[in-house]
Write an enzyme that holds these catalytic residues in place. Sequence first.
Site, mmCIF file in Angstrom:
data_model
loop_
_atom_site.group_PDB
_atom_site.id
_atom_site.type_symbol
_atom_site.label_atom_id
_atom_site.label_comp_id
_atom_site.label_asym_id
_atom_site.label_seq_id
_atom_site.Cartn_x
_atom_site.Cartn_y
_atom_site.Cartn_z
ATOM 1 N N GLN A 1 0.816 -1.207 0.000
ATOM 2 C CA GLN A 1 0.000 0.000 0.000
ATOM 3 C C GLN A 1 0.853 1.261 0.000
ATOM 4 O OE1 GLN A 1 -3.468 0.332 -0.172
ATOM 5 N NE2 GLN A 1 -3.372 -1.857 -0.679
ATOM 6 N N HIS B 1 10.429 -5.082 -9.019
ATOM 7 C CA HIS B 1 11.124 -3.845 -8.855
ATOM 8 C C HIS B 1 12.631 -4.124 -8.617
ATOM 9 C CE1 HIS B 1 7.118 -3.442 -8.481
ATOM 10 N NE2 HIS B 1 7.020 -3.026 -7.289
#
Length: 469
Positions: free
Chosen positions: A124, A157
Amino acid sequence: MRRTDCEQPPKRPRCDGSPRTPPNTPPAATNCSPGPKLHPDHRTWDPEQVCSFLERSGFKEPGLLRNIRGDNFSSLEERKKLLHYIQQLSQTHMETVKVINDPIHGHIEFHPLLIRIIDTPQFQRLRYIKQLGGGYYVFPGASHNRFEHSLGEYKMHEQGSVHMFEHLINSNGLKDVMKHYGLVPEEDICFIKEQITGILDSPIKGSLWQYKGRPKQKSFLYEIVANKRNGIDVDKWDYFARDCHHLGIQNNFDYKRFLKFARVCEVDDEKHICTREKEVGNLYDMFHTRNCLHRRAYQHKVGNIIDTMITDAFLKADPYMEIEGSEGKKYHISTAIDDMEAFTKLTGKNQVTCRVINMDYGMKDKNPIDHVHFYGKRDLQTAIKISKKQVSRFLPETFAEQLIRVYCKKTDEKSLFAATQQFVQWCKDRDFTKPPDGDIVAPLITPHKKEWCYQTSETHRKKLNFQDG
């Protein structure tokens, strides 16, 4: 006689904290009887597992079960009965997945395990990080964040990302959830980390296969998320489409078309993702789109200046800000990367700075298409290569270049003049071309490169001759 114990799967809370039944739980009518173990995802079942589910659901017609096992349905009545139970499966599936409407890919279905990962504080956090950083101040539409890109990349990532992923799994107790859905954490977590960084450990001498998450027979799986071989992967596909959409830049690459022609072929005893030979032009468009995005947006001079200013602000604030990490240890902004708990809580001198920006097609000065395998229409199994000469004469001859930029924090005339002189000298010492601004000259340095003395204006020519004299 073998006996199967009937155990209810453990409850797991909803996002709001209320309990819920685990996803993909068989309907209430299902009883516990011997038979093959059913994977939580019914879409992976083979005919025998489908029959087992039907039998446990109370369906006892042996004739229809034999037809299912033999993939042979004769009567309309049999088809209707089968459809009734398949609809039960579909209803169970619809109650367990979550659908998110994405502006790029439309409606995307997310498996319950993915929802558990998305609901973690670590994931989040990506909502508060701009995908293009300071680019938002140049392109008002570029307000999208890393959260959106991460969801979009699932649809298709580096080391710090691996540490964050490990922290996400361990701090949220997700290993047991992974086991519940049929995954093997020891293998699958390793596989996910290899998708991010490539080979995790030092190469094993004498071993031809260095990955641990998946065997050599599954080598093509390492070309999907972060393709280290040629750079063609879903990560780029999503940020190309998403960034072009928000920046107002045309995206010339059609990833959906690429997927239509993609297939797995064996090359030198390994399996690789290949595409039709006629898609070579489409792939050149993909790397050209990447180059355009870097040139027009990612390396925009104003956006880069804003990023530098934000960095300076953080550096000035660094000594005064403390972030609590694991075991109560305190960290600063600059050191929070050493502790993932502290890093999760992060949501964002007078001198001449010279920045060298490398612009290429993703593989420095190499042509990435040289590392792509294709197949022909007449032979779908044999992988081939296509040279640049076979494609088009309009393709670039070189695949890398450098942009040199100077940023001066002082804006007074004396400082700007000194910065200009030093930049010209810097270019001359390295045998670089002259800066594109025709008015940039260095009379105090007097460059001796003849091509620098060319001016379209007779006045400038006389001025240079006077200065040289």
